[in-house]
Design an enzyme around this catalytic site. Structure first.
Site, short mmCIF file in Angstrom:
data_model
loop_
_atom_site.label_atom_id
_atom_site.label_comp_id
_atom_site.label_asym_id
_atom_site.label_seq_id
_atom_site.Cartn_x
_atom_site.Cartn_y
_atom_site.Cartn_z
N GLY A 176 0.84 -1.21 0.00
CA GLY A 176 0.00 0.00 0.00
C GLY A 176 0.87 1.25 0.00
N GLY A 224 -0.39 4.86 -1.14
CA GLY A 224 -1.49 5.50 -0.42
C GLY A 224 -1.06 6.74 0.34
N GLN A 225 -2.02 7.33 1.04
CA GLN A 225 -1.78 8.58 1.77
C GLN A 225 -0.62 8.44 2.75
OE1 GLN A 225 -4.58 9.66 4.78
NE2 GLN A 225 -4.00 11.82 4.78
N LEU A 226 -0.65 7.39 3.56
CA LEU A 226 0.40 7.19 4.56
C LEU A 226 1.61 6.49 3.94
CD1 LEU A 226 1.17 7.28 7.60
CD2 LEU A 226 0.09 5.05 7.84
N ASP A 267 -0.50 -7.54 -5.73
CA ASP A 267 -1.92 -7.61 -5.37
C ASP A 267 -1.96 -8.44 -4.08
OD1 ASP A 267 -4.52 -8.24 -4.93
OD2 ASP A 267 -4.93 -8.96 -6.97
N TYR A 269 -15.47 -1.25 7.27
CA TYR A 269 -14.06 -0.93 7.49
C TYR A 269 -13.70 -1.11 8.97
CZ TYR A 269 -10.03 2.23 8.16
OH TYR A 269 -8.84 2.79 8.52
N LYS A 299 -11.18 -3.83 10.76
CA LYS A 299 -10.05 -3.42 11.62
C LYS A 299 -10.16 -4.08 13.00
CE LYS A 299 -7.58 -0.86 8.86
NZ LYS A 299 -6.30 -1.39 8.38
N1 SER Z 1 -9.30 8.05 8.24
C1 SER Z 1 -10.07 6.85 8.22
C2 SER Z 1 -11.37 7.03 7.57
O1 SER Z 1 -11.89 8.12 7.61
C3 SER Z 1 -10.28 6.36 9.60
O2 SER Z 1 -9.33 5.43 9.90
O3 SER Z 1 -11.93 6.09 7.07
#
Ligand code: SER
Length: 319
Positions: free
Chosen positions: A10, A13-15, A51, A141, A145
């Protein structure tokens, strides 16, 4: 320099895009393998397409480079996840279990698995939410988690796999864009301000949520991963606090520097997600176990976000 070979899943991605560069500084450019399901045109270093729903694909890269640490950052986030709940569950769970399983059966010693404030729901105290609060996530989501946290603990207890995890608040940085989350507004709003556009906010003005500046998010991740193993007492995931604010508070902080900036409110389905999330986080355990301490508040973050984005867009919105 620490002699580990690190795989980031990943990494676009942002992080991931920011963390990959920081890990290169720690481990050396050749010892960081960035990967994502799509190629990257900007990453300067070793990059592989993976993937992560394909366990063999992960295994091949782990063997090819003798990887001994994995940062697994790929996931479908809260808002996007609600558009296709079953696919979100399938993808998030499959990728996470593949990473744990490859790690268990290969030479991988340490895994980072990000969790989120989304694991909490309306059965938790939403102010100063404690580490051990009841988890009743309302999004797929959040469910994935919460399940992932338990799997992390299971792999640690059962197989001794050193999995470490943080429940991130919303992450705000100038370097990259988030995608599909409920906290994304707090990044988008800065971009609108610098572009001198009115911002249409999808949460109502009073919705307070926990947030963190990218630099603090990166530092927390690295500090957790570098902490002595014996200090890591929480094997599900650590609460991580930094700052908390609402759309009206971030807007007024921006307006101190961009007086003409305007926000309108067009609330959508993401409001319902935000309403069940903590407003602020108790992170005593992270502070105690590995000395977590945030550096940035809303004021300092706003100055930096506007300055850096201004450089990016090459405009002059600041007074
Ligand atoms: N930043 C994430 C979201 O908004 C939360 O973990 O889904």
């Amino acid at each position: 320099m620490i002699n580990d070979t690190v795989l980031i899943i990943g990494a676009n991605g942002q992080l991931g895009s920011v963390l990959s560069k920081e890990l290169q500084k720690i481990h050396g450019k050749d010892n960081v393998i960035a990967s994502d399901v799509y190629s990257s045109s900007t990453f300067d270093g070793v990059f592989e397409i993976i993937d992560a729903t394909d366990i063999k694909a992960i295994e091949n890269i782990v063997n090819k480079y003798a990887v001994n640490q994995i940062y697994h950052l790929a996931a479908i986030l809260s808002a996007k996840g609600e558009k296709n709940p079953l696919r979100t569950w399938d993808l998030n769970m499959k990728m996470m279990l593949n990473v744990f399983e490859v790690s268990r059966t290969s030479n991988v010693k340490k895994v980072f698995f990000p969790s989120s404030i989304a694991v909490f729901g309306d059965k938790a105290p939403l102010e100063n939410t404690p580490q051990s609060a009841f988890l009743n996530p309302a999004t797929v989501y959040g469910m994935s988690k919460a399940a992932g946290e338990n799997w992390a603990q299971y792999y640690f207890n059962k197989y001794g796999l050193d999995v470490r995890s943080i429940r991130y608040p919303g992450i705000i940085g100038y370097q990259s864009m988030p995608g599909g989350g409920t906290t994304d507004y707090a990044v988008d709003i800065y971009h609108s301000a610098v572009k001198q556009e009115k911002y249409s906010c999808f949460l109502n003005p009073e919705t307070k949520l926990p947030m963190i500046f990218m630099d603090d998010a990166i530092r927390s991740t690295i500090e957790l991963m570098q902490a002595p193993k014996k200090n890591i007492k929480t094997r599900t995931s650590y609460n991580l606090g930094s700052m908390s604010f609402s759309p009206i508070e971030i807007a007024s902080e921006i307006q101190k520097l961009c007086p003409n900036f305007k926000v309108e409110y067009n609330v959508d389905f993401r409001q319902e997600i935000a309403d069940k999330w903590p407003k602020s986080i108790n992170d005593d355990e992270a502070r105690k176990d590995w000395n977590w301490k945030p550096k940035y508040d809303l004021k300092l973050m706003t100055v930096l976000m506007l300055e850096k984005l201004e450089e990016k867009y090459n405009t002059t919105t600041l007074k």
